[in-house]
Design a protein around this motif. Structure first.
Motif, PDB file in Angstrom:
ATOM      1  N   GLU A  76      -0.611   4.613  -1.068  1.00 12.47           N
ATOM      2  CA  GLU A  76      -1.895   4.454  -0.414  1.00 12.47           C
ATOM      3  C   GLU A  76      -1.687   4.358   1.097  1.00 12.47           C
ATOM      4  N   GLN A  77      -2.760   4.521   1.846  1.00 11.35           N
ATOM      5  CA  GLN A  77      -2.675   4.413   3.299  1.00 11.35           C
ATOM      6  C   GLN A  77      -2.637   2.942   3.708  1.00 11.35           C
ATOM      7  N   ALA A 113       0.839  -1.204   0.000  1.00  9.77           N
ATOM      8  CA  ALA A 113       0.000   0.000   0.000  1.00  9.77           C
ATOM      9  C   ALA A 113       0.873   1.252   0.000  1.00  9.77           C
TER      10      ALA A 113
END
Length: 373
Positions: A305-306, A300
């Motif tokens: 991305e988180q 991620a």
């Protein structure tokens, strides 16, 4: 950040994490051993030497894009790794998976598989000649060793000594009752609440007769053995942590992690397996579950991305404890409480092949279970 992931340690958790990240990141696995050691096989190989073929698995097919570097990490900080050769590897992400040490023959203290195999075969010869075997420690490892010995040599006298008053107290009563029944059927002499009144005069695993006193309920008695094994005493491998990462180390040497398994205070450094401070048993299955969470979070981050994958230790303890290829006890967690497994189910899950097929797939080998002797 970039995509370079350096994983320190190629055991169950480290190898699984490196494999999971291999296609999407630039992976380097740092491991001093010349082969992966399938520790679950070590006790079977001790009593049945033909199983030693499944104990050591080459790393050469583990990764397709990344590389396995046969080196020792002597210092690791938040930015990278200094190797024993003096070379430094900078990293965008770090996975700490250096595991723990345990007395031989449950784990090996050498990096050379050939040397480890020779030691195991020498120990097998001593054990085969012994009539009386003493095991100190009635945890899963000591119990499994007793089961393996009895499966091959049912007439050997095997005694297990442990200061604890109960057998596996955290597990369901049904499991403990079945375990005691199977140990009695095997003829294992279990001495709970008992300690050795003196240290054996020989080192563990050396065949040499001795007699020493017992304390506790057996005070006044002596025990004689031809060989003994110490099935307790875990040593966590985290001494290599640099000053910054060492702030996350507990007084006992474990590494504090968050629910995403990131090292406390660092978003790009992760820890998995035995070195974590998680309140759960130090088991290969848990380490591999950690690896799944860590790989998902790093992927991620690589994609900007988180990271959202979290790991929550089960409140119900888990165990698959073979007593030889055909017996054993097991417990699985469930929302409704523990599920206790039969000896046949434990054999089917683990005891018969000790996960050799699963690791053959992970490492891309053709490892197979030997036919039962």
């Amino acid at each position: 950040m970039g995509r370079k992931v350096v994983t320190i340690g190629g055991g169950y958790g480290g190898a699984s994490a490196a494999k999971a990240l291999d296609q999407d990141a630039d992976v380097v696995l740092v491991e001093p051993k010349d082969a992966f050691v399938q520790n679950a096989v070590s006790l079977r190989a001790l009593v049945r030497p033909e199983w030693a073929d499944n104990l050591f698995i080459p790393y050469d097919r583990l990764l397709q894009r990344g590389r396995v570097l046969r080196e020792r990490a002597v210092s690791v900080d938040a930015g990278g790794v200094v190797l024993g050769s003096g070379e430094r590897l900078d990293a965008d992400y770090l996975v700490l998976a250096t595991g723990s040490g345990y007395p031989f023959p449950f784990k090996f203290d050498t990096d050379r598989s050939g040397q480890a195999r020779e030691r195991l075969l020498t120990l097998h010869a001593g054990l085969a000649a012994a009539t009386r075997v003493l095991i100190t420690g009635a945890g899963p490892v000591g119990l499994e060793l007793a089961g393996e010995i009895k499966a091959v040599w049912p007439d050997k006298h095997v005694t297990i000594v442990d200061p604890a008053p109960e057998l596996l107290p955290r597990f369901a009563p049904q499991l403990r009752e079945d375990l005691r029944r199977q140990l009695d059927a095997l003829g294992v002499d279990l001495r709970l609440g008992t300690t050795l009144g003196a240290q054996p005069p020989t080192e563990p695993g050396r065949a040499e007769p001795f007699t020493i006193p017992l304390t506790g309920p057996s005070t006044g008695e002596e025990i004689s053995a031809d060989i003994w094994f110490r099935a307790h005493g875990v040593t966590v491998h985290t001494a290599y942590l640099g000053a910054d990462l060492a702030t996350a180390r507990t007084p006992e040497g474990f590494v504090r992690v968050g629910d995403r398994l990131n090292v406390h205070g660092f978003d790009h450094v992760y820890a998995i397996g035995d070195i974590t401070d998680l309140p759960e048993a130090k088991m290969a299955g848990n380490a591999m579950s950690h690896a799944e969470v860590v790989a998902a979070n790093i992927l991620a981050q690589v994609r900007n991305e988180q990271p959202t994958s979290v790991y929550r230790p089960s409140e119900v303890p888990f165990v698959l404890l073979p007593l030889g290829p055909e017996g054993g006890v097991g417990q699985l967690p469930s929302p409704d409480g523990p599920i206790v497994l039969s000896g046949q189910t434990v054999s089917e899950y683990k005891g018969a092949d000790l996960f050799t097929g699963r690791f053959a797939e992970l490492f891309g080998t053709d490892t197979r279970r030997p036919e039962a002797a």
